[in-house]
Design an enzyme around this catalytic site. Structure first.
Site, PDB file in Angstrom:
ATOM      1  CE  LYS A  49      -3.328   1.990   2.840  1.00  0.00           C
ATOM      2  NZ  LYS A  49      -4.754   1.392   4.263  1.00  0.00           N
ATOM      3  CB  SER A 124      -8.083   3.397   2.979  1.00  0.00           C
ATOM      4  OG  SER A 124      -7.085   2.605   3.817  1.00  0.00           O
ATOM      5  CB  SER A 148      -8.393  -0.093   6.137  1.00  0.00           C
ATOM      6  OG  SER A 148      -9.041   1.603   4.926  1.00  0.00           O
TER       7      SER A 148
END
Ligand code: GLN
Length: 484
Positions: A49, A124, A148
């Site tokens: 990420k 996210s 997330s």
């Protein structure tokens, strides 16, 4: 190392359709550490990420403010995976600074759900989840502050682990809400997830809050002993919220509606219970009375910490610097006005509001009390590492809806926040939680999660692994297996 050409082609084809990556270089495979070819992660590509540092690669956090930042160092979790023979192939898209539930709040690009490209991948960590679901990588790192990792895992039909707070190093993770967040794992199977977690967990001198799991003081559960899984009733939770907030006006009524499971998710949650029961787990009802305040406690705490953590992005030390400003104050002002998206600004304002002198007791401290109650509610059933309780894990939904459509028509911004209550409770309590696909409904995966006692990740892997053996996880259309 060099990955097979057929994989590169496959990966680029998928990436074209789903846009999981902010930076993707499958051809430029990095040299792997020399480890035994039998090592569980040897020769595997993985994605990271874009709020987790990898030296020389992007660290945009999905923000315009950091669009051109190259990381000067590497996160401990990434170092450990590389030492085990795995190789980073790209940085994945995310909601700006981890704030969101769809990845639509990335300032840089759009990510589509591999099951249906008109829908979001969740967020996210949506880029990481989509890359794993498409089979581009067998696992990826994400971060989980309030769901997330688990929510996009559920939307994309993959496994998502939010570890115990402190079970692994956060060194190299760009901070959003330090007391809630951890680096987490998205993987194509339960045992892969376990192998990745085992590789990255444990004390790190670079993060004083990380530690090794305490040695168990009680004997492990006897082989053959009955395993008990607590089951939360989402109807009871939604009902409690409706009762509590019924006088609160339109938004509060909407919050209550948002907590109720969509029928398809309800069916998936039911199917998970039937499948676990058939596997020999004894299911018992549990009540978590403080959960109805979960979202209301999560947002003040998360935004208060975010308002402090994001103060460093001032255009001077970090962040795109405006071309010209009259004085330093104006420079900071311009950098933040131009660099942050509207959701980030909203949360910084909310965070500074709840921390204002005179308001702290009303919002922040009350939220901390709710946080403690949620922890105590879970502990009643789960016990602690030193003194295990009656339940090995608690089964919860992940999110009340299936992957929703892109854009505002999918699910309102407020409903997205209100719907976080099933995931953010694990962060508030600091407990581990593992999401995995339980069923497919209306052509989309439905995830459920098991929440466990502190440092009890293995118990969650064990239960989910027996589930997966009996009910192999589904894949999106045109998925091909590259990584065994
Ligand atoms: N949806 C939650 C939020 O927007 C979760 C975020 C996260 O876990 N990083 O804050």
């Amino acid at each position: 190392m060099g990955f097979p050409d057929a994989w590169t082609e496959y990966a680029l084809e998928w990436e074209e359709k789903i846009g999981a990556f902010i930076e993707f270089a499958p051809q430029r495979a990095e040299p792997a550490a020399r480890v035994s070819p039998d090592a569980p992660l040897a020769g595997l590509p993985f994605a990271v990420k874009d709020n987790i540092a990898v030296e020389g690669l992007s660290l945009s956090c999905g923000s315009k403010l950091l669009e051109n930042l190259r990381s000067p160092y590497t996160a401990t979790a990434v170092e450990r995976l590389r030492a085990a023979g795995a190789a980073v192939v790209g940085k994945t898209n995310m909601d700006e600074f981890g704030m969101g539930s769809s990845t639509d709040l990335s300032a840089l690009k759009k990510t589509n759900n591999p099951w249906d490209r008109s829908r979001v991948a969740g967020g996210s960590s949506g880029g990481s989840a989509a890359a794993v679901a498409a089979g581009i990588v067998p696992f990826a790192l994400g971060s989980d502050t309030g769901g997330s990792v688990r929510q996009p895992a559920a939307f994309c039909g993959v496994v998502g682990l939010k570890p115990t707070w402190g079970a692994l190093s956060r060194f190299g993770l760009v901070a959003y809400s330090s007391s809630l967040e951890t680096i987490g794992v998205l993987a194509d199977g339960v045992e892969r997830c376990r192998a990745v977690f085992n590789c990255i967990k444990g004390q790190d001198p670079m993060d004083q809050t990380s530690g090794d799991a305490p040695a168990p003081q009680e004997p492990p559960v006897q082989a053959g002993a009955e395993k008990v899984v607590g089951v939360l009733s989402p109807d009871a939770v939604a009902g409690a919220i409706a009762g509590e907030f019924s006088n609160g006006g339109g938004e509060m009524a909407e919050a209550a509606r948002a907590a109720a499971l969509q029928p398809a998710v309800q069916r998936g949650f039911q199917a998970a219970q039937e499948k676990l029961s058939a596997l020999g787990f004894r299911l018992v009802p549990v009540e978590i009375p403080a959960l109805k305040y979960g979202g209301a406690a999560y947002y003040p705490i998360a935004t208060a910490e975010a308002s402090a953590n994001l103060a460093r992005f001032d255009g001077i030390r970090y962040g795109a610097r405006p071309d010209w400003a009259e004085n330093p104050d104006e420079l900071v002002d311009k950098a933040r006005t131009e660099g942050f998206g509207p959701e980030v600004k909203l949360r910084i304002l909310l965070g500074t509001f709840v921390l204002r002198s005179g308001f702290q007791d009303r919002f922040y401290l009350r939220a901390q009390k709710i946080r403690a109650s949620i922890g105590a509610n879970f502990e009643k059933y789960l016990g602690s590492a030193a003194k295990p309780g009656a339940c090995q894990a608690i089964l919860l939904p992940v999110f009340p809806t299936l992957a929703f459509a892109h854009g505002g028509a999918g699910l309102s911004a407020f409903a997205q926040k209100a719907a976080d209550l099933y995931t953010c409770c694990a962060n508030l309590a600091g407990l581990p939680a593992l999401a995995f696909p339980a069923a497919v409904e209306e052509g989309l995966p439905v995830g459920v999660q098991l929440l466990g006692r502190a440092f009890g990740e293995d118990a969650l892997f064990d239960i989910a692994s027996s589930f997966e053996r009996a009910h192999p996880f589904p894949h999106p259309p045109s998925w091909k297996q590259f990584w065994t």
